[in-house]
Design a protein around this motif. Structure first.
Motif, mmCIF file in Angstrom:
data_model
loop_
_atom_site.group_PDB
_atom_site.id
_atom_site.type_symbol
_atom_site.label_atom_id
_atom_site.label_comp_id
_atom_site.label_asym_id
_atom_site.label_seq_id
_atom_site.Cartn_x
_atom_site.Cartn_y
_atom_site.Cartn_z
ATOM 1 N N GLN A 42 47.212 54.937 -0.383
ATOM 2 C CA GLN A 42 47.975 55.088 -1.611
ATOM 3 C C GLN A 42 49.171 54.146 -1.523
ATOM 4 O O GLN A 42 50.038 54.320 -0.678
ATOM 5 N N SER A 43 49.192 53.120 -2.349
ATOM 6 C CA SER A 43 50.257 52.125 -2.283
ATOM 7 C C SER A 43 50.395 51.439 -3.631
ATOM 8 O O SER A 43 49.407 51.273 -4.356
ATOM 9 N N HIS A 44 51.620 51.035 -3.946
ATOM 10 C CA HIS A 44 51.849 50.305 -5.190
ATOM 11 C C HIS A 44 51.624 48.815 -5.008
ATOM 12 O O HIS A 44 51.653 48.043 -5.974
ATOM 13 N N LEU A 45 51.371 48.371 -3.759
ATOM 14 C CA LEU A 45 51.194 46.951 -3.494
ATOM 15 C C LEU A 45 49.849 46.443 -4.020
ATOM 16 O O LEU A 45 48.876 47.194 -4.060
ATOM 17 N N PRO A 46 49.779 45.180 -4.415
ATOM 18 C CA PRO A 46 48.481 44.586 -4.731
ATOM 19 C C PRO A 46 47.556 44.719 -3.517
ATOM 20 O O PRO A 46 47.995 44.590 -2.375
ATOM 21 N N MET A 47 46.278 44.973 -3.775
ATOM 22 C CA MET A 47 45.372 45.278 -2.680
ATOM 23 C C MET A 47 43.972 44.769 -2.995
ATOM 24 O O MET A 47 43.514 44.834 -4.128
ATOM 25 N N VAL A 48 43.297 44.275 -1.978
ATOM 26 C CA VAL A 48 41.895 43.866 -2.075
ATOM 27 C C VAL A 48 41.173 44.419 -0.859
ATOM 28 O O VAL A 48 41.739 44.486 0.237
ATOM 29 N N SER A 49 39.921 44.824 -1.058
ATOM 30 C CA SER A 49 39.134 45.416 0.013
ATOM 31 C C SER A 49 37.896 44.574 0.287
ATOM 32 O O SER A 49 37.299 44.009 -0.636
ATOM 33 N N ILE A 50 37.520 44.489 1.556
ATOM 34 C CA ILE A 50 36.258 43.856 1.943
ATOM 35 C C ILE A 50 35.336 44.941 2.485
ATOM 36 O O ILE A 50 35.722 45.705 3.371
ATOM 37 N N SER A 51 34.125 45.007 1.938
ATOM 38 C CA SER A 51 33.151 46.031 2.338
ATOM 39 C C SER A 51 33.725 47.431 2.168
ATOM 40 O O SER A 51 33.547 48.298 3.017
ATOM 41 N N GLY A 52 34.418 47.637 1.074
ATOM 42 C CA GLY A 52 34.968 48.956 0.778
ATOM 43 C C GLY A 52 34.194 49.600 -0.349
ATOM 44 O O GLY A 52 34.227 49.132 -1.485
ATOM 45 N N HIS A 53 33.473 50.658 -0.042
ATOM 46 C CA HIS A 53 32.643 51.304 -1.049
ATOM 47 C C HIS A 53 33.278 52.649 -1.398
ATOM 48 O O HIS A 53 32.848 53.710 -0.948
ATOM 49 N N HIS A 54 34.312 52.582 -2.190
ATOM 50 C CA HIS A 54 35.106 53.764 -2.483
ATOM 51 C C HIS A 54 35.345 53.858 -3.985
ATOM 52 O O HIS A 54 35.144 52.907 -4.731
ATOM 53 N N LYS A 55 35.794 55.008 -4.408
ATOM 54 C CA LYS A 55 35.977 55.245 -5.844
ATOM 55 C C LYS A 55 37.423 55.051 -6.282
ATOM 56 O O LYS A 55 37.719 55.080 -7.458
ATOM 57 N N ARG A 56 38.322 54.893 -5.335
ATOM 58 C CA ARG A 56 39.722 54.760 -5.715
ATOM 59 C C ARG A 56 40.342 53.619 -4.914
ATOM 60 O O ARG A 56 39.780 53.132 -3.957
ATOM 61 N N GLY A 57 41.520 53.197 -5.329
ATOM 62 C CA GLY A 57 42.291 52.290 -4.499
ATOM 63 C C GLY A 57 42.247 50.846 -4.954
ATOM 64 O O GLY A 57 42.800 50.491 -5.986
ATOM 65 N N ALA A 58 41.580 50.019 -4.150
ATOM 66 C CA ALA A 58 41.673 48.579 -4.328
ATOM 67 C C ALA A 58 41.155 48.135 -5.687
ATOM 68 O O ALA A 58 40.112 48.588 -6.136
ATOM 69 N N PRO A 59 41.886 47.235 -6.354
ATOM 70 C CA PRO A 59 41.426 46.748 -7.655
ATOM 71 C C PRO A 59 40.206 45.843 -7.534
ATOM 72 O O PRO A 59 39.431 45.717 -8.460
ATOM 73 N N THR A 60 40.034 45.190 -6.400
ATOM 74 C CA THR A 60 38.893 44.300 -6.206
ATOM 75 C C THR A 60 38.255 44.585 -4.856
ATOM 76 O O THR A 60 38.947 44.710 -3.848
ATOM 77 N N THR A 61 36.929 44.671 -4.832
ATOM 78 C CA THR A 61 36.182 44.843 -3.593
ATOM 79 C C THR A 61 35.254 43.661 -3.408
ATOM 80 O O THR A 61 34.460 43.344 -4.290
ATOM 81 N N VAL A 62 35.358 42.999 -2.270
ATOM 82 C CA VAL A 62 34.469 41.905 -1.913
ATOM 83 C C VAL A 62 33.339 42.491 -1.077
ATOM 84 O O VAL A 62 33.594 43.143 -0.060
ATOM 85 N N MET A 63 32.107 42.284 -1.505
ATOM 86 C CA MET A 63 30.999 42.955 -0.841
ATOM 87 C C MET A 63 29.726 42.126 -0.894
ATOM 88 O O MET A 63 29.623 41.162 -1.660
ATOM 89 N N LEU A 64 28.758 42.532 -0.072
ATOM 90 C CA LEU A 64 27.443 41.904 -0.047
ATOM 91 C C LEU A 64 26.513 42.637 -1.007
ATOM 92 O O LEU A 64 26.660 43.833 -1.237
ATOM 93 N N ASP A 65 25.533 41.923 -1.534
ATOM 94 C CA ASP A 65 24.474 42.550 -2.317
ATOM 95 C C ASP A 65 23.490 43.194 -1.329
ATOM 96 O O ASP A 65 22.526 42.569 -0.876
ATOM 97 N N HIS A 66 23.758 44.447 -0.966
ATOM 98 C CA HIS A 66 22.966 45.127 0.056
ATOM 99 C C HIS A 66 21.537 45.393 -0.407
ATOM 100 O O HIS A 66 20.607 45.396 0.409
ATOM 101 N N GLU A 67 21.359 45.628 -1.701
ATOM 102 C CA GLU A 67 20.015 45.879 -2.207
ATOM 103 C C GLU A 67 19.120 44.656 -1.985
ATOM 104 O O GLU A 67 17.979 44.774 -1.536
ATOM 105 N N HIS A 68 19.646 43.477 -2.293
ATOM 106 C CA HIS A 68 18.876 42.257 -2.099
ATOM 107 C C HIS A 68 18.649 41.989 -0.617
ATOM 108 O O HIS A 68 17.563 41.539 -0.200
ATOM 109 N N ALA A 69 19.670 42.271 0.200
ATOM 110 C CA ALA A 69 19.544 42.063 1.648
ATOM 111 C C ALA A 69 18.431 42.927 2.230
ATOM 112 O O ALA A 69 17.596 42.449 3.014
#
Length: 351
Positions: A139-166
């Motif tokens: 929980q933070s007011h700072l700008p935030m980005v997540s890598i491999s974050g599969h969550h419903k709250r928090g980071a405005p942007t999530t960088v992730m792999l297309d796991h279905e295609h993989a």
């Protein structure tokens, strides 16, 4: 120059005295303030040359307060390993350095108290934003980005792999080689990718008319990033059953341990059992046998995450994308081959 602070460090007052200018004039120029535009360019250049010659450095925190930014970010990771995290960090660092940003990197080793403390500690140090790698966002007011974050709250942007295609690529590869009974070494419960990747493999197996067999499923539980990670689970699986021809591992490190476990059990890879990894870490191609795996474009994922964070910091009012999805690539090597005529071919007893 006669005046100098007792610490030996050139101060703003020292620089102003040396130039015969007011402290205010020198401060405005060295702070990068827009007010400096009102000062003649000749004077600005004179101040900058003197500062460089004398080794003057603007006080970091004071400058940050004036500009309302620190030009620094915090990076929170579970830990560093030879593969996944170091490749991500290579991309992250490349972009941040080119953008002129300093960064603090901390590892929480999956300890809940550190996951709670580190974001606050980084914020206290004045970072402009947070980059979360395989870590739940705080929980933070700072700008935030997540890598491999599969969550419903928090980071405005999530960088992730297309796991279905993989998953589809891997199962398609094994199915094409004649494998029908496929075992899985799934990721740890705390890993952000585990559930999504497991679900993707279930879907892929169904697409090719294959069944997920409960007794052919094991789960990693160690926190190590050495091949020990996959050695113990694969050993236990092979003690219970050898009625399968292919083993899909959560990552390359686990796959390397699984290959050693198969050999210790008297099995040949890939003649008796095929083994696949995931990630395509740097030494996957040099392992023996070289590892068939899914390549995550980790360096590119790191760069795009860092870029997204800096964009969010610089343009906080702009809408940021919810996801930045990267595509995988199947890399077929020596650890996979045609399935034995029957699954029982792989049941040879260790001697």
């Amino acid at each position: 120059m006669k005046s100098r602070s007792t610490s030996g460090r050139i101060t703003l007052r020292d620089l102003a005295t040396h130039l015969g200018l007011s402290k205010t004039t020198v401060s405005v120029v060295m702070s990068g303030s827009k007010a400096a535009e009102a000062i003649p360019e000749k004077t600005r250049r004179r101040i900058e040359r003197a500062a460089e010659k004398l080794g003057y450095r603007a006080h970091y925190m004071a400058r940050s307060l004036r500009k309302s930014e620190s030009m620094s970010v915090g990076i929170i990771v579970p830990e560093f390993s030879d593969g996944y995290f170091t490749l991500l960090m290579a991309g992250i660092e490349e972009f941040l350095i080119s953008a002129g940003y300093f960064y603090f990197t901390v590892s929480h080793y999956w300890k809940p108290d550190l996951q709670q403390q580190y974001p606050a500690m980084l914020e206290e140090r004045g970072v402009d934003g947070l980059l979360m790698v395989n870590t739940d966002p705080p929980q933070s007011h700072l700008p935030m980005v997540s890598i491999s974050g599969h969550h419903k709250r928090g980071a405005p942007t999530t960088v992730m792999l297309d796991h279905e295609h993989a998953a589809h690529l891997l199962i398609e590869h094994l199915h094409g080689l004649g494998h029908r009974r496929i075992a899985f070494v799934h990721g740890q419960s705390w890993s952000q990718d585990t559930q999504l990747r497991r679900k993707a493999f279930v879907t892929a197996m169904q697409q090719f008319g294959l069944k997920i067999i409960p007794e052919l499923q094991v789960t990693l539980d160690a926190t190590t990033w050495t091949p020990d990670l996959g050695y113990a689970p694969a050993t236990e699986l092979l003690k219970k059953t050898r009625d399968f021809t292919a083993l899909v591992c959560f990552n390359d490190t686990a796959a390397m341990g699984a290959i050693r476990a198969a050999r210790d059990a008297g099995l040949r890879v890939p003649e008796d059992i095929s083994v696949t990894g995931f990630d395509n870490i740097a030494h996957a191609s040099f392992f023996s046998p070289s590892l068939t795996t899914v390549q995550q474009p980790l360096r590119e994922m790191g760069k795009s995450a860092a870029q997204a964070l800096i964009e969010h910091i610089r343009h906080p009012q702009q809408t940021q994308p919810a996801k930045l999805v990267h595509q995988p690539l199947l890399v077929a090597r020596e650890s996979t081959g045609h399935a034995p005529l029957t699954a029982t071919t792989a049941k040879r007893s260790a001697k």
